[in-house]
Motif scaffolding. Structure first.
Motif, PDB file in Angstrom:
ATOM      1  N   SER A 154      84.339  56.067  47.475  1.00  0.00           N
ATOM      2  CA  SER A 154      83.271  56.176  46.485  1.00  0.00           C
ATOM      3  C   SER A 154      83.798  56.725  45.161  1.00  0.00           C
ATOM      4  O   SER A 154      83.377  56.295  44.084  1.00  0.00           O
ATOM      5  CB  SER A 154      82.158  57.081  47.013  1.00  0.00           C
ATOM      6  OG  SER A 154      81.539  56.517  48.146  1.00  0.00           O
ATOM      7  N   SER A 155      84.738  57.670  45.235  1.00  0.00           N
ATOM      8  CA  SER A 155      85.327  58.227  44.014  1.00  0.00           C
ATOM      9  C   SER A 155      86.116  57.175  43.255  1.00  0.00           C
ATOM     10  O   SER A 155      86.119  57.151  42.017  1.00  0.00           O
ATOM     11  CB  SER A 155      86.224  59.420  44.356  1.00  0.00           C
ATOM     12  OG  SER A 155      85.480  60.442  45.011  1.00  0.00           O
ATOM     13  N   LEU A 156      86.792  56.301  44.013  1.00  0.00           N
ATOM     14  CA  LEU A 156      87.540  55.219  43.371  1.00  0.00           C
ATOM     15  C   LEU A 156      86.603  54.320  42.571  1.00  0.00           C
ATOM     16  O   LEU A 156      86.864  54.003  41.395  1.00  0.00           O
ATOM     17  CB  LEU A 156      88.282  54.409  44.445  1.00  0.00           C
ATOM     18  CG  LEU A 156      88.954  53.116  43.966  1.00  0.00           C
ATOM     19  CD1 LEU A 156      90.057  53.422  42.966  1.00  0.00           C
ATOM     20  CD2 LEU A 156      89.496  52.332  45.155  1.00  0.00           C
ATOM     21  N   TYR A 157      85.516  53.905  43.181  1.00  0.00           N
ATOM     22  CA  TYR A 157      84.575  53.029  42.477  1.00  0.00           C
ATOM     23  C   TYR A 157      83.822  53.783  41.378  1.00  0.00           C
ATOM     24  O   TYR A 157      83.372  53.171  40.401  1.00  0.00           O
ATOM     25  CB  TYR A 157      83.592  52.417  43.466  1.00  0.00           C
ATOM     26  CG  TYR A 157      84.193  51.289  44.265  1.00  0.00           C
ATOM     27  CD1 TYR A 157      84.473  50.074  43.661  1.00  0.00           C
ATOM     28  CD2 TYR A 157      84.491  51.450  45.624  1.00  0.00           C
ATOM     29  CE1 TYR A 157      85.031  49.033  44.393  1.00  0.00           C
ATOM     30  CE2 TYR A 157      85.058  50.415  46.352  1.00  0.00           C
ATOM     31  CZ  TYR A 157      85.324  49.207  45.735  1.00  0.00           C
ATOM     32  OH  TYR A 157      85.882  48.176  46.458  1.00  0.00           O
ATOM     33  N   LEU A 158      83.682  55.098  41.528  1.00  0.00           N
ATOM     34  CA  LEU A 158      83.060  55.886  40.473  1.00  0.00           C
ATOM     35  C   LEU A 158      83.888  55.822  39.194  1.00  0.00           C
ATOM     36  O   LEU A 158      83.335  55.744  38.083  1.00  0.00           O
ATOM     37  CB  LEU A 158      82.902  57.339  40.924  1.00  0.00           C
ATOM     38  CG  LEU A 158      82.345  58.314  39.874  1.00  0.00           C
ATOM     39  CD1 LEU A 158      80.956  57.888  39.412  1.00  0.00           C
ATOM     40  CD2 LEU A 158      82.316  59.737  40.424  1.00  0.00           C
ATOM     41  N   GLY A 159      85.219  55.833  39.348  1.00  0.00           N
ATOM     42  CA  GLY A 159      86.084  55.719  38.171  1.00  0.00           C
ATOM     43  C   GLY A 159      85.894  54.392  37.462  1.00  0.00           C
ATOM     44  O   GLY A 159      85.833  54.330  36.223  1.00  0.00           O
ATOM     45  N   ILE A 160      85.771  53.314  38.223  1.00  0.00           N
ATOM     46  CA  ILE A 160      85.543  52.001  37.615  1.00  0.00           C
ATOM     47  C   ILE A 160      84.158  51.954  36.959  1.00  0.00           C
ATOM     48  O   ILE A 160      83.985  51.416  35.863  1.00  0.00           O
ATOM     49  CB  ILE A 160      85.679  50.888  38.668  1.00  0.00           C
ATOM     50  CG1 ILE A 160      87.066  50.953  39.319  1.00  0.00           C
ATOM     51  CG2 ILE A 160      85.449  49.525  38.048  1.00  0.00           C
ATOM     52  CD1 ILE A 160      87.249  49.980  40.473  1.00  0.00           C
ATOM     53  N   SER A 161      83.170  52.537  37.639  1.00  0.00           N
ATOM     54  CA  SER A 161      81.822  52.579  37.076  1.00  0.00           C
ATOM     55  C   SER A 161      81.791  53.357  35.765  1.00  0.00           C
ATOM     56  O   SER A 161      81.077  52.991  34.827  1.00  0.00           O
ATOM     57  CB  SER A 161      80.857  53.218  38.076  1.00  0.00           C
ATOM     58  OG  SER A 161      80.728  52.441  39.243  1.00  0.00           O
ATOM     59  N   ALA A 162      82.568  54.452  35.705  1.00  0.00           N
ATOM     60  CA  ALA A 162      82.604  55.246  34.482  1.00  0.00           C
ATOM     61  C   ALA A 162      83.157  54.428  33.318  1.00  0.00           C
ATOM     62  O   ALA A 162      82.671  54.516  32.182  1.00  0.00           O
ATOM     63  CB  ALA A 162      83.444  56.501  34.697  1.00  0.00           C
TER      64      ALA A 162
END
Length: 391
Positions: A153-161
């Motif tokens: 989830s943290s990985l995709y959070l970076g992309i979302s940011a």
């Protein structure tokens, strides 16, 4: 030329197409339909999970498209927020039924909508929360731990940011561009009003010069010719009387020209107001003016132009309206401004500096301002400006 073409790109349209492209790309695994069926059978999962996946994916696309169509609009905010919740729910469902990271990719796409629909701080919280909602979905995959799910989830959070802040920058640049266009139209309208005032002032100056100098000299010439007509004998007397008649005709023509120039000393506001509404492309302004709309006093002309500017500015910034009806009416020794929009309105209107300044400008000349608004009923403003100073 190339730089000009890049500058003319519609940022909202570009964001819309980029989001749709990413959404379509996230659905590519569905093209392996038979392989997905075999995987479900191998994992001893119900086949209807695949159908549910397809339905949720299609529903996500429909809702996403509806939100993209109104990207940048300030209307129907509660409905849009509800649709955002629907998008998150559908993305989580897709992740549950597909047992993959496709839900996270869809939430990355959805994160581009957040800066357009809510304040920055709330949007950031929502972006973080919606990514970590997927932790239970990732943890349900065979062989995954809670730690693995949090890392994913943290990985995709970076992309979302990255997508979130790119969208935020595009929104801010678009708003700055629209504000610049609106301010430019106000500047051009003010310049048109100044040019009109300068034209009137020059006409008055010329009229005074004609009256004071040419008129004075012609009057003196006519009097001298009158005296000369009594002193000279024929045939010179006949020529003197003809010269006297010509001088009187010239004096009459000068007085007529001066009268016409003074009668046409009204400041025409038509061009300034039409220029003002040209710089507001996101709002349909329907302007209605009386024929030959103008005023004698340049200060009153400036008050009318500033009132129109403030009405348009408030409509663009606060109402979320699509249309504004702006009508000027001149009768009974005063000019009335009637404005209404189809925005969201408000039950608790708190006039800001703009409306307070408008009321003060009108009050200087004995004018008045009346405001009517209610939630979901738009905003109505009526103002009256006397053409002569009231006692």
């Amino acid at each position: 030329m190339r730089a000009m073409q890049i500058a003319q790109i519609n940022h909202i349209r570009l964001m819309r197409y980029a989001g749709l492209f990413t959404y379509v790309s996230a659905g590519m695994p569905l093209l392996r339909y038979e392989s997905l069926v075999n995987e479900l059978i191998a994992d001893q999962r119900p086949l209807w999970h695949l159908s549910a996946w397809v339905i949720c994916y299609a529903a996500f696309g429909v809702v996403f498209w509806l939100l993209l169509l109104k990207l940048g609009s300030r209307r129907f905010v509660p409905l849009k927020l509800a649709l955002l919740v629907v998008l998150v729910t559908l993305a989580v469902a897709i992740g549950w039924y597909s047992q993959s990271g496709l839900s996270a990719m869809l939430l990355v796409v959805q994160s581009m909508l957040l800066p357009w629909l809510m304040p920055l701080r709330v949007a950031l919280i929502c972006m973080v929360a919606q990514n970590y909602v997927l932790v239970p979905v990732f943890a349900s995959n065979p062989g995954w731990t809670i730690g693995d799910a949090i890392l994913q989830s943290s990985l995709y959070l970076g992309i979302s940011a990255l997508v979130f802040f790119t969208s935020l920058i595009a929104k801010q640049q678009g708003e700055a561009r629209e504000e610049q266009r609106r301010l430019n139209s106000e500047l051009r309208a003010t310049r048109a009003l100044l040019a009109e005032s300068s034209r009137i002032a020059e006409r008055l100056r010329i009229a005074r010069e004609l009256h004071d100098l040419v008129g004075h000299h012609l009057t003196a010439l006519s009097l001298n010719l009158e005296v000369a007509s009594h002193l000279v004998q024929q045939p010179a007397q006949e020529h003197v009387r003809k010269a006297q008649s010509v001088a009187k005709l010239l004096l009459g023509d000068v007085r007529e020209v001066v009268s016409q120039m003074r009668d046409d000393d009204r400041i025409d506001l038509t061009q300034a107001l039409n220029t003002l509404i040209e710089g507001v492309p996101q709002l349909d302004i329907r302007l209605e003016l009386p024929p030959r709309f103008g005023v004698d006093d340049p200060h009153r002309a400036q008050v009318l132009l500033r009132c129109a500017q403030e009405i348009i500015t408030n409509t663009v910034r606060h109402s979320g309206a699509r249309s504004l009806w702006l009508r000027f009416e001149q009768k009974d020794g005063e000019i009335a401004i009637h404005a209404r929009d189809d925005g969201r309105g408000s039950d608790n209107l708190r006039p800001g500096n703009g409306l307070a300044g408008m009321r003060e400008r009108l009050a200087q000349f004995g004018g008045r301002l009346d405001i009517t608004t209610a939630r979901d009923r738009g905003f109505t403003l009526d103002a009256w400006l006397p053409l002569e100073t009231t006692a």
